[in-house]
Design an enzyme around this catalytic site. Structure first.
Site, mmCIF file in Angstrom:
data_model
loop_
_atom_site.group_PDB
_atom_site.id
_atom_site.type_symbol
_atom_site.label_atom_id
_atom_site.label_comp_id
_atom_site.label_asym_id
_atom_site.label_seq_id
_atom_site.Cartn_x
_atom_site.Cartn_y
_atom_site.Cartn_z
ATOM 1 N N THR A 13 0.844 -1.165 -0.010
ATOM 2 C CA THR A 13 -0.156 0.195 -0.069
ATOM 3 C C THR A 13 0.816 1.306 0.044
ATOM 4 O OG1 THR A 13 -1.861 1.038 1.213
ATOM 5 C CG2 THR A 13 -0.294 0.055 2.337
ATOM 6 N N HIS A 14 0.340 2.470 -0.246
ATOM 7 C CA HIS A 14 0.760 3.605 -0.284
ATOM 8 C C HIS A 14 0.065 4.435 0.791
ATOM 9 C CE1 HIS A 14 2.816 2.354 -4.308
ATOM 10 N NE2 HIS A 14 3.575 3.375 -3.873
ATOM 11 N N ALA A 16 -0.514 5.700 4.124
ATOM 12 C CA ALA A 16 0.167 5.913 5.592
ATOM 13 C C ALA A 16 -0.862 5.383 6.724
ATOM 14 C CB ALA A 16 0.620 7.195 5.838
ATOM 15 N N ASP A 80 -7.749 -5.709 0.574
ATOM 16 C CA ASP A 80 -8.579 -4.830 -0.089
ATOM 17 C C ASP A 80 -9.863 -4.755 0.726
ATOM 18 O OD1 ASP A 80 -9.336 -3.693 -2.480
ATOM 19 O OD2 ASP A 80 -10.495 -5.176 -3.323
ATOM 20 N N SER A 81 -10.437 -3.485 0.713
ATOM 21 C CA SER A 81 -11.402 -3.128 1.508
ATOM 22 C C SER A 81 -12.462 -2.287 0.939
ATOM 23 C CB SER A 81 -11.039 -3.016 2.897
ATOM 24 O OG SER A 81 -10.099 -1.512 2.888
ATOM 25 N N PHE A 165 -10.297 7.748 7.348
ATOM 26 C CA PHE A 165 -10.130 8.233 5.623
ATOM 27 C C PHE A 165 -11.421 7.438 4.893
ATOM 28 C CE2 PHE A 165 -7.199 4.667 6.820
ATOM 29 C CZ PHE A 165 -7.570 3.783 6.002
ATOM 30 N N GLY A 166 -11.608 7.504 3.954
ATOM 31 C CA GLY A 166 -12.394 7.031 3.147
ATOM 32 C C GLY A 166 -13.871 7.379 3.499
ATOM 33 N N LYS A 188 -11.045 2.727 16.969
ATOM 34 C CA LYS A 188 -11.368 2.396 15.621
ATOM 35 C C LYS A 188 -10.527 0.835 15.389
ATOM 36 C CE LYS A 188 -10.662 3.270 10.721
ATOM 37 N NZ LYS A 188 -9.962 4.134 9.741
ATOM 38 N N ARG A 194 -10.508 -4.099 9.055
ATOM 39 C CA ARG A 194 -9.163 -4.033 8.776
ATOM 40 C C ARG A 194 -8.446 -4.823 10.104
ATOM 41 N NH1 ARG A 194 -8.419 0.168 6.910
ATOM 42 N NH2 ARG A 194 -8.691 -0.055 5.154
#
Length: 210
Positions: A13-14, A16, A80-81, A165-166, A188, A194
């Protein structure tokens, strides 16, 4: 690079935020492992970007893990999520990161999804985050482990919170009165899709690196 600080595990992944979550999960779990130097992301080892051509979260996670592991010679983890909305038949699903057309545009993705659900009542706003995480080791003694996790909740009508995020600002986890973006990092990680998938991978990671 001194051998004591050489990368031992790469996260494909990129992002962070994902790397930070994995490092915190592994911290203190493997004697002698310097998670801040030896658990790295794809950019740190020059791993290529991998096109997600799978049609499920599991296929994409395995695809990325195998590609990065083969490119670097290191054990690799990939996930992948995405968000699965019940009333949309599980969409956005694997298209979550590019729901509005451009990959990674969180604001546009949120705005489009909220607009699509504008006239949907609270009783029909059930949704869940889904994650598939894969651990792959290359070489003559290959390893492949796949685990999944879920975080169930309901969709808010507007974004709340600045963390995460997301789609975090619009999913309220079951049993909570806040959005995922209003949770602390520790809260979280404890309940996230995840976090669940990575925790299921943890015994295999510890065996591999220990």
């Amino acid at each position: 690079m001194p051998s004591g600080t050489a990368p031992r595990l790469v996260l494909a992944t990129h992002n962070a935020g994902k790397l930070r979550e994995l490092r915190e999960l592994l911290r203190g779990q493997v004697p002698g492992l310097d998670v801040d130097r030896q658990v790295v992301d794809a950019a740190a080892v020059g791993a290529p970007d991998v096109v997600e051509t799978g049609v499920t979260f599991a296929e994409n996670a395995l695809l990325k893990a195998h590609a990065v592991s083969q490119a670097t010679g290191l054990p690799a983890i990939a996930d992948d999520s995405g968000l699965a909305v019940a009333v949309l038949g599980g969409a956005p699903g694997i298209f979550s990161a590019r729901w509005a057309g451009r990959h990674g545009d969180d604001a546009a993705n949120l705005a489009l999804l909220l607009a699509q659900l504008g006239d949907i009542g609270a009783e029909h706003r059930a949704a869940k985050f889904v994650c598939a995480a894969a651990l792959v080791r290359p070489g003559p003694d290959p390893l492949e482990v796949l685990e999944t996790g879920e975080l169930r909740g309901s969709l808010l009508t507007e974004p709340r919170g600045t963390g995460g995020f997301g789609y975090d600002p619009i999913l309220q986890p079951d049993g909570w009165q806040v959005s995922c973006a209003e949770l602390t990092a520790q809260q979280k990680n404890a309940i996230s899709h995840r976090g669940e998938a990575f925790r299921k991978l943890l015994p295999a990671i510890v065996r591999l690196l220990g």
